[in-house]
Design an enzyme around this catalytic site. Structure first.
Site, PDB file in Angstrom:
ATOM      1  N   LYS A 204       0.813  -1.226   0.000  1.00  0.00           N
ATOM      2  CA  LYS A 204       0.000   0.000   0.000  1.00  0.00           C
ATOM      3  C   LYS A 204       0.843   1.270   0.000  1.00  0.00           C
ATOM      4  CE  LYS A 204      -4.510  -1.599   1.342  1.00  0.00           C
ATOM      5  NZ  LYS A 204      -5.558  -1.708   2.361  1.00  0.00           N
ATOM      6  N   ARG A 238      -3.838  -9.857   4.780  1.00  0.00           N
ATOM      7  CA  ARG A 238      -4.286  -9.869   3.385  1.00  0.00           C
ATOM      8  C   ARG A 238      -3.132  -9.379   2.527  1.00  0.00           C
ATOM      9  NH1 ARG A 238      -6.327  -6.300  -0.189  1.00  0.00           N
ATOM     10  NH2 ARG A 238      -7.934  -7.008  -1.628  1.00  0.00           N
TER      11      ARG A 238
HETATM   12  C1  7PM Z   1      -5.411  -0.034  -5.208  1.00  0.00           C
HETATM   13  C2  7PM Z   1      -5.325   0.480  -3.932  1.00  0.00           C
HETATM   14  C3  7PM Z   1      -5.913  -1.273  -5.439  1.00  0.00           C
HETATM   15  C4  7PM Z   1      -5.761  -0.267  -2.872  1.00  0.00           C
HETATM   16  C5  7PM Z   1      -6.329  -2.033  -4.381  1.00  0.00           C
HETATM   17  C6  7PM Z   1      -6.275  -1.510  -3.113  1.00  0.00           C
HETATM   18  C7  7PM Z   1      -8.334  -4.080   1.702  1.00  0.00           C
HETATM   19  C8  7PM Z   1      -9.389  -4.833   1.215  1.00  0.00           C
HETATM   20  C9  7PM Z   1      -8.479  -3.734  -0.419  1.00  0.00           C
HETATM   21  C10 7PM Z   1      -8.015  -4.106   3.089  1.00  0.00           C
HETATM   22  C11 7PM Z   1      -9.843  -5.639   3.323  1.00  0.00           C
HETATM   23  C12 7PM Z   1      -5.519  -3.360  -1.846  1.00  0.00           C
HETATM   24  C13 7PM Z   1      -6.613  -2.324  -1.930  1.00  0.00           C
HETATM   25  N1  7PM Z   1      -7.772  -3.417   0.663  1.00  0.00           N
HETATM   26  N2  7PM Z   1     -10.145  -5.616   2.012  1.00  0.00           N
HETATM   27  N3  7PM Z   1      -9.480  -4.615  -0.106  1.00  0.00           N
HETATM   28  N4  7PM Z   1      -8.804  -4.896   3.863  1.00  0.00           N
HETATM   29  N5  7PM Z   1     -10.572  -6.380   4.168  1.00  0.00           N
HETATM   30  O1  7PM Z   1      -4.394  -2.945  -1.493  1.00  0.00           O
HETATM   31  O2  7PM Z   1      -7.115  -3.444   3.602  1.00  0.00           O
HETATM   32  O3  7PM Z   1      -5.703  -4.505  -2.209  1.00  0.00           O
HETATM   33  S1  7PM Z   1      -8.211  -3.097  -1.999  1.00  0.00           S
END
Ligand code: 7PM
Length: 261
Positions: A204, A238
């Site tokens: 992130k 995750r």
């Molecule tokens: C771009 C930026 C693409 C951020 C995708 C993301 C989470 C999640 C996501 C989290 C839970 C990523 C995020 N982040 N579900 N879905 N917790 N429960 O980094 O932090 O995958 S999307």
């Protein structure tokens, strides 16, 4: 928990078979690397992203969930906020709902309760399109904890079993770097609620802000923050990089076993 994105930009665009084949191969790889759950997501929740229609999201995720669940014995979670997608995904074999909107959409809590599967409730301030504009908190840790405990109570009032609720502070979702660092330090307060805590920090932008590295160069940062999250009480990570995170988990577990006598 390994991340399996099925947004059009994450796979080859050579038709349904190739997309399914790519997803299956990636799923098999993450299982071999030690994932315990795969999180399937068809809607990009990145800051500034456009929303996807329910039918389109179902068409992206349902065939992938069906294909994986009939071939590989690993629990699948569905990363969605839409009740119709929750129903289609669980009908296709998903066994956990992961909702970045904490089941606040109309009909979502009722859908999750009726499906009878565990739910992961994530905190987000604002909505994906605008959430990074000016995040504001007086005390981010207690505000996030109070929100998650209130959402958990709403779920239980709707019939979701207490033991089927996980919570997640939502790193990067309506948070500045300082907010994210405060939440990382505050994870023990979330763990004290008694709900399992999921942390999603892999690759992130907070890691980019700290290290100055682009998204493809954040593995070491991701592993460092995974260890911090484990030490502070996170139970589920995750992540994109399953094999490497598995090693971190094993080192942490070896040390924790000694500390516990
Ligand atoms: C771009 C930026 C693409 C951020 C995708 C993301 C989470 C999640 C996501 C989290 C839970 C990523 C995020 N982040 N579900 N879905 N917790 N429960 O980094 O932090 O995958 S999307």
């Amino acid at each position: 928990m390994g991340i399996l994105n099925v947004t059009p930009d994450s796979f080859s665009d050579g038709g349904l078979f190739n997309r399914l084949d790519d997803a299956l191969r990636r799923a098999e790889q993450m299982v071999a690397q030690g994932a315990g759950i795969l999180d399937v997501g068809g809607e990009s929740t990145r800051p500034g992203a456009q929303a996807v229609g329910e039918q389109e999201e179902i068409e992206r995720v349902a065939p992938v969930i069906e294909a994986i669940s009939t071939r590989i014995g690993i629990p699948l979670s569905i990363d969605t906020s839409k009740p119709g997608v929750m129903r289609a995904a669980v009908g296709s074999g998903a066994s956990l709902i992961n909702d970045v909107n904490a089941l606040r959409a109309e009909g979502a809590i009722e859908a999750a309760s009726a499906l009878g599967v565990p739910v992961c409730l994530m905190h987000m301030q604002g909505e994906p399109r605008t959430m990074q504009h000016a995040p504001r908190y007086t005390d981010v840790v207690s505000e996030v904890r109070d929100f998650l405990v209130a959402r958990a109570a709403a779920c239980m009032a709707a019939g979701v079993a207490r033991e089927d609720i996980w919570i997640d502070p939502g790193f990067g979702f309506g948070k500045t770097l300082q907010h994210n660092l405060q939440l990382l330090r505050g994870l023990p307060l979330l763990a004290q609620t008694g709900f399992p805590v999921l942390a999603g920090i892999s690759r992130k932008s907070m890691l980019g802000a700290v290290t100055g590295r682009g998204v493809g160069e954040r593995l070491a940062g991701s592993l460092a923050v995974a260890l911090l999250a484990l030490q502070r009480g996170a139970l589920i990570l995750r992540v994109h990089d399953v094999a490497e995170t598995r090693d971190v988990l094993q080192v942490w577990a070896a040390d924790a076993a000694l500390a516990d006598g």
